[in-house]
Design an enzyme around this catalytic site. Structure first.
Site, PDB file in Angstrom:
ATOM      1  N   CYS A 123       0.833  -1.214   0.000  1.00  0.00           N
ATOM      2  CA  CYS A 123       0.000   0.000   0.000  1.00  0.00           C
ATOM      3  C   CYS A 123       0.863   1.257   0.000  1.00  0.00           C
ATOM      4  O   CYS A 123       1.411   1.635   1.046  1.00  0.00           O
ATOM      5  CB  CYS A 123      -0.927  -0.019   1.215  1.00  0.00           C
ATOM      6  SG  CYS A 123      -1.945   1.473   1.343  1.00  0.00           S
ATOM      7  N   CYS A 166      -0.350   4.099   2.228  1.00  0.00           N
ATOM      8  CA  CYS A 166      -0.098   3.898   3.655  1.00  0.00           C
ATOM      9  C   CYS A 166       1.380   4.093   3.996  1.00  0.00           C
ATOM     10  O   CYS A 166       1.705   4.681   5.020  1.00  0.00           O
ATOM     11  CB  CYS A 166      -0.480   2.471   4.083  1.00  0.00           C
ATOM     12  SG  CYS A 166      -1.993   1.849   3.367  1.00  0.00           S
ATOM     13  N   ASP A 167       2.257   3.572   3.169  1.00  0.00           N
ATOM     14  CA  ASP A 167       3.662   3.430   3.580  1.00  0.00           C
ATOM     15  C   ASP A 167       4.650   4.288   2.809  1.00  0.00           C
ATOM     16  O   ASP A 167       5.834   4.324   3.162  1.00  0.00           O
ATOM     17  CB  ASP A 167       4.083   1.953   3.447  1.00  0.00           C
ATOM     18  CG  ASP A 167       3.243   1.052   4.345  1.00  0.00           C
ATOM     19  OD1 ASP A 167       2.781   1.537   5.389  1.00  0.00           O
ATOM     20  OD2 ASP A 167       3.047  -0.120   3.995  1.00  0.00           O
TER      21      ASP A 167
END
Ligand code: NAP
Length: 314
Positions: free
Chosen positions: A140, A143-144
């Site tokens: 992701c 997200c990261d």
């Protein structure tokens, strides 16, 4: 022992547990079938159990570990009266009332069911994947990506997701190598142009990732040219796998309307499925946003839809 419930919730990621919090607070005493701990697809807590720091969930300015966040969701649902069964729904019978959910040889009945079984990122099937996810390996970018500021990273895949992730990651990384097993993209033309014209993205065509190397943190990847067979190694701080997702809907095949890709279909702007009294929320019906916060939002919608639907029945 088999029991009857006002509402059964299948799945315990952000969607299922938010539905549980709302349903519990509506005095529906939800019964949550939370998944199998040994499974990487249906584990209690969902995909956040496979991540480390979560920095984009509102309310946690310092960030929070994915498993801790899910434990807090669960505690909050339990506090208001949700109960849990560790196990996986193996069969559903939604043809007549009460609705039936099988967990191996036990059958639970319900007036209503909320499906929140989530989705899983397709993985390469390499030995180190489970160990290094959240430790340099990610599925992701939203997200990261932030963790890779100024670093050299790679993305695997040749579809729209891979290009979208690679393009997004150039906001943070100094260089993004896009690794694809063939010599042409599957992605749409506009996305292809976007990747090919981005000076921070370097293409590595006809290349497969054969090994992910690192003990506690990703260090490098082994590569193989799919045409010549030539092998090489590349040092990377991060590797994003973007080869597609699969919703966890096998158990609902032939029962609930779903897209060809397996995502459950709900009525627009609601969580109603084609079966009366059965609702769906979270990644099992969302292949667009796929975020913990959007899953939680749709879990809330499912609980409210369920509560109102149950009220109408009496
Ligand atoms: P996808 O279109 O199925 O593409 C998957 C890619 O991963 C393909 O290039 C495939 O290679 C590669 N791949 C699959 N298994 C692999 C493996 N084991 N090892 C190496 N590579 C592998 O999946 P997606 O990109 O996630 O897109 C899914 C759907 O969402 C599509 O309909 C897409 O258009 C849509 N989407 C749209 C947008 C957008 O419009 N902004 C963004 C994301 C997704 P091959 O090409 O060789 O099969």
């Amino acid at each position: 022992m088999s029991t009857h419930h006002r509402v059964i919730i299948i799945g315990s990621g952000p969607a299922g547990l938010t539905a549980a919090i709302y349903a519990a607070r509506a005095n529906l005493a939800p019964f949550v079938i939370e998944g199998e701990p040994s499974s990487t697809s249906d584990q209690p807590g969902g995909q956040l159990m496979l991540t480390t720091d979560v920095e984009n969930f509102p309310g946690f300015p310092e960030g929070i570990m994915g498993p801790e966040l899910m434990m807090r969701f669960r505690d909050q649902a339990a506090r208001f009266g949700a109960t849990f069964l560790t196990g996986k729904a193996t069969k559903v019978e939604f043809g007549e009332k009460p609705l039936k959910v099988h967990v191996r040889d036990e059958i639970f009945t319900a007036d209503s069911v909320i499906i929140s079984t989530g989705a899983q990122s397709l993985m390469l099937g390499l030995e180190a994947e489970e160990r290094l996810i959240g430790r340099g390996l990610s599925t992701c970018a939203t997200c990261d990506g932030f963790f890779f500021r100024g670093k050299e990273i790679a993305v695997v895949g040749g579809g729209d997701s891979a290009i979208e992730e690679a393009s997004f990651l150039t906001k943070f990384a100094s260089k993004v190598t896009l690794i694809h097993r063939r010599d042409s993209f599957r992605a749409s033309k506009i996305m292809q142009d976007r990747a090919l014209s981005n000076p921070k993205i370097e293409m590595l065509w006809n290349t497969a990732v054969t090994e992910i190397v690192g003990k506690d943190q990703l260090e490098s990847i082994s590569l193989k040219n799919t045409v010549t067979g030539e092998e090489s190694s590349m040092a990377v701080a991060g590797l994003f796998i973007a080869i597609g997702h699969r919703p966890n809907t096998d158990v609902f095949k032939g029962v609930i309307d779903m897209e060809d890709s397996g995502y459950l279909i709900t009525r627009p702007d609601s969580t109603y499925t084609n079966i009366e009294g059965v609702f769906a929320c979270g990644d099992v019906k969302d292949h667009v946003y796929r975020q913990a916060i959007t899953a939680a939002g749709s879990g809330c919608m499912a609980a409210i839809d369920t509560e109102r639907w149950l009220e109408q029945q009496h």
